[in-house]
Design an enzyme around this catalytic site. Structure first.
Site, short mmCIF file in Angstrom:
data_model
loop_
_atom_site.label_atom_id
_atom_site.label_comp_id
_atom_site.label_asym_id
_atom_site.label_seq_id
_atom_site.Cartn_x
_atom_site.Cartn_y
_atom_site.Cartn_z
N LYS A 42 101.14 84.31 28.38
CA LYS A 42 100.86 82.86 28.37
C LYS A 42 101.90 82.13 27.51
O LYS A 42 102.62 82.77 26.73
CB LYS A 42 99.46 82.63 27.82
CG LYS A 42 99.31 83.10 26.39
CD LYS A 42 97.86 83.26 25.97
CE LYS A 42 97.79 83.70 24.52
NZ LYS A 42 96.42 84.04 24.12
N TYR A 252 120.28 65.04 4.77
CA TYR A 252 119.33 63.96 4.49
C TYR A 252 118.73 64.09 3.10
O TYR A 252 118.34 65.18 2.68
CB TYR A 252 118.20 63.97 5.52
CG TYR A 252 118.58 63.38 6.85
CD1 TYR A 252 118.99 62.05 6.96
CD2 TYR A 252 118.52 64.14 8.01
CE1 TYR A 252 119.35 61.50 8.19
CE2 TYR A 252 118.86 63.60 9.24
CZ TYR A 252 119.28 62.28 9.33
OH TYR A 252 119.62 61.75 10.54
C1 LIG Z 1 96.42 85.29 23.58
C2 LIG Z 1 95.38 86.24 24.00
C3 LIG Z 1 95.57 87.61 23.84
C4 LIG Z 1 96.75 88.20 23.09
O1 LIG Z 1 96.54 88.04 21.71
P1 LIG Z 1 97.57 88.60 20.61
O2 LIG Z 1 96.91 88.33 19.31
O3 LIG Z 1 98.82 87.81 20.77
O4 LIG Z 1 97.78 90.03 20.89
C5 LIG Z 1 94.61 88.46 24.37
N1 LIG Z 1 93.51 87.99 24.98
C6 LIG Z 1 93.28 86.66 25.12
C7 LIG Z 1 92.05 86.20 25.79
C8 LIG Z 1 94.18 85.75 24.62
O5 LIG Z 1 93.95 84.44 24.73
#
Ligand SMILES: *Cc1c(COP(=O)(O)O)cnc(C)c1O
Length: 349
Positions: A42, A252
């Site tokens: 994602k 800055y």
């Molecule tokens: C983002 C997510 C993961 C992965 O989590 P990490 O902590 O990055 O390993 C797994 N399951 C769900 C439902 C998530 O939203």
């Protein structure tokens, strides 16, 4: 008619170690014991580029990919079969359902309204998320008695751990809740662990684990130290070199003043690229194995570094940000997740 000429290569790049990515997945798969590791890709694979990351992970053997939004699906479809793609937010409306069915990608149903929407449109294989104590997405335990569950064709039954990166009693509580959920929900596969959950041991592995951050070099528990390798290396070119005299101040608000003559390099990276102002006076870059410190404030598109220790470094040379995730998180105050997901679009990937 204007002729569109493609721009020259960016002076900002995110160098990827594909071998480290594949090795990280294989280690997490092995640490998952009898379970198989999938991948959370994602948010553009945590900012690294979901198309190339998905392709590399598929090459390493990964067969389950999780995104949050439907709009993230097309990047993946070029590389993996639709049925391996799961959309965590589920179908919010008829367009989402139509897209899932037209492409063959699978929704993660999170609520009774989502389940009804799916069934009324004809259903088909799906996943379900059940809440085990995080109170974020997912069916409540009370929902599981609803008759709609009998009509769902459930592939993966998921739940999500809230505090797997800590040794707290909430982990065991969520595991116990998940075991109860397994009795109530008939599915082909069950899945609980994110990256940190994999390190909690066999009881947490079920059939499928869902690492994200650890694939990309995150060390979210001590068990990963020395095993998980850095994958993403932000690099920026020097736009200009200048020489300062004693008393000259930099950037800055003039937060750095030269004590004597010195050479500085102006890098074409700034907070608009995700190299945030928290690195002002704290960040480090490296050139040919030698580290140079950031001087003064990071600005929107530029960061100034001290070139005193690298007299042969010149305009156009590439410097790598020191960006080992656990250390960078400690120095910057950002989380390892933020350090990756905020890297901007001006980096070529
Ligand atoms: C983002 C997510 C993961 C992965 O989590 P990490 O902590 O990055 O390993 C797994 N399951 C769900 C439902 C998530 O939203």
């Amino acid at each position: 008619m204007i002729e569109i000429i493609s721009p020259p290569p960016s002076s900002l790049r995110l160098r990827m170690d594909d071998a480290a990515l594949g090795a990280n997945w294989r280690i997490l798969d092995a640490m998952s014991g009898a379970a198989t590791a999938g991948a959370a890709v994602k948010a553009n694979a945590y900012g690294l580029g979901s198309g190339t990351i998905t392709q590399a992970l598929a090459g390493a053997g990964c067969r389950a990919f999780f995104v949050a939004h439907w709009g993230e699906v097309p990047e993946l479809l070029a590389h993996v079969p639709a049925e391996q793609i799961a959309v965590l937010h589920g179908p919010l409306n008829a367009q989402d359902v139509g897209f899932a069915q037209a492409t063959g990608t699978r929704p993660v149903l999170n609520s009774l309204p989502q389940a009804r929407r799916w069934i009324e449109a004809g259903g088909g294989p799906c996943h379900v998320m059940v809440d085990s104590g995080m109170n974020r997405l997912g069916f409540a335990l009370d929902d599981l008695g609803d008759a709609i569950f009998a009509s769902l064709d459930i592939d993966i039954c998921l739940s999500h751990l809230a505090s797997a990166d800590e040794n707290v009693v909430q982990n065991a509580r969520q595991l116990a809740s998940f075991e109860g959920i397994r009795q109530l929900v008939t599915a082909k596969r069950y899945s609980l662990a994110n990256s940190a959950g994999i390190a909690l041991g066999r009881a947490y592995h079920a059939d499928l684990t869902r690492p994200g951050i650890a694939l990309y070099g995150g060390i979210v528990r001590p068990e990963f130290a020395g095993r998980i390798a850095q994958v993403a290396f932000p690099e920026a070119a020097i736009v200009q070199v200048r020489t300062l005299q004693a008393g000259d101040c930099v950037g800055y608000n003039a937060t750095f003043t030269a004590a004597g003559p010195m050479r500085v390099g102006i890098l074409g990276v700034g907070y608009a690229d995700g190299y945030l102002r928290c690195w002002s006076g704290k960040g480090r870059f490296a050139w040919q194995g030698r580290e140079v410190p950031v001087l003064g404030r990071v600005s929107m598109d530029l960061t100034i570094v001290d070139l005193s220790d690298v007299p042969d470094c010149r305009e156009g040379d590439w410097l790598g940000a020191v960006y080992d995730l656990p250390l960078a998180a400690q120095t910057s105050g950002l989380s390892q997740y933020e350090l990756l997901t905020l890297l901007g679009q001006r980096f070529s990937r």
